[in-house]
Design a protein around this motif. Structure first.
Motif: not given
Length: 261
Positions: A142-151, A186-198
């Motif tokens: 979810s984090a990797s497909y957010s605008s956090a990646w673009k930023n 809410r159930k939090w997942f703090r500082n979730t690292n971004l990364g995707l494997r294609i």
């Protein structure tokens, strides 16, 4: 053989007339022979083309029939299967976010969202009964497909809530398309690292999975935010490395620049 001579012409003139006539007839005969040879050549070429076409059609008939795979409903969204076999689906835009929540968010699911403007609505099917590892994998997806990646952020906070905590009603406040009101704890997942494997799955389908999931791809490439390559340029490079279609890659790559790790 009958020869006609003109009384008005002398011997040389009569002979010249027959000589010219013979010359004309020889020219016509040569032209006819050439025309026959050309026709034979064209017929031979046509026969060769027909033979080749028949061989191609016969070979095609003997090829195994490729059945078109019927796509599953969730394949129109970003999706992957977690290590424990749970299905995770994320919207690709505001319209898909609305569709996911309206039609596919069920009682036992978890709704997940990155704590940043411009993030996909993410659903973990039967997520309330899933192990913590599944939730962590879904959070990274979810984090990797957010605008956090673009930023070009390396990490972002992500939260998960139950379906009954998600609403389009906001007590008079405007809720934009693709957005939702969240109530309760809410159930939090703090500082979730971004990364995707294609990579390609066992059926040859192009997929994107969170970096932390143990991959069983035959071949894959790991991506992180940043670098110098925009989405279109990266898709062309990855297509060569993975021997796949660049347009398909564009459908699963996150927005913004990426680097191959």
């Amino acid at each position: 053989m009958k020869i006609e001579l003109s009384a008005r012409k002398n011997l040389h003139e009569n002979a010249g007339r027959y000589y010219d006539s013979a010359k004309e007839l020889r020219a016509k005969a040569d032209g006819a022979r050439k025309a026959i040879a050309d026709t034979r050549q064209k017929l031979a070429e046509l026969e060769e083309k027909i033979k080749k076409r028949e061989e191609e059609m016969l070979a095609k008939q003997n090829e195994p029939v490729k059945m078109r795979r019927e796509k599953k409903w969730y394949e129109k969204f970003h999706h992957f299967t977690t290590s424990d076999g749970s299905l995770v689906i994320a919207g690709g835009d505001a319209k898909q976010n609305e569709l996911l929540v309206a039609r596919h968010l069920e009682t036992s699911d978890f709704f997940m969202h990155a704590e940043i403007h411009g993030a996909p609505a993410t659903i973990i099917k039967d997520g309330q009964n899933a192990p913590e590892r599944t939730l962590l994998e879904a959070a990274q997806f979810s984090a990797s497909y957010s605008s956090a990646w673009k930023n070009e952020l390396s990490a972002v906070d992500v939260y998960a809530v139950k379906p009954e905590q998600v609403s389009k009603h906001s007590h008079g406040e405007h809720v934009p398309k693709g957005g939702f009101m969240i109530s309760g704890e809410r159930k939090w997942f703090r500082n979730t690292n971004l990364g995707l494997r294609i990579g390609m799955d066992e059926e040859g389908i192009l997929m994107a999975e969170p970096e932390m999931k143990t991959s069983d791809f035959a071949s894959s490439l790991l991506l992180h935010p940043g670098g110098t390559k925009e989405k279109g340029e990266l898709a062309k490079e990855l297509a060569k490395k993975l021997a796949c279609d660049a347009d398909e890659l564009l459908q699963i790559l996150p927005s913004g620049r990426s680097r191959i790790s």
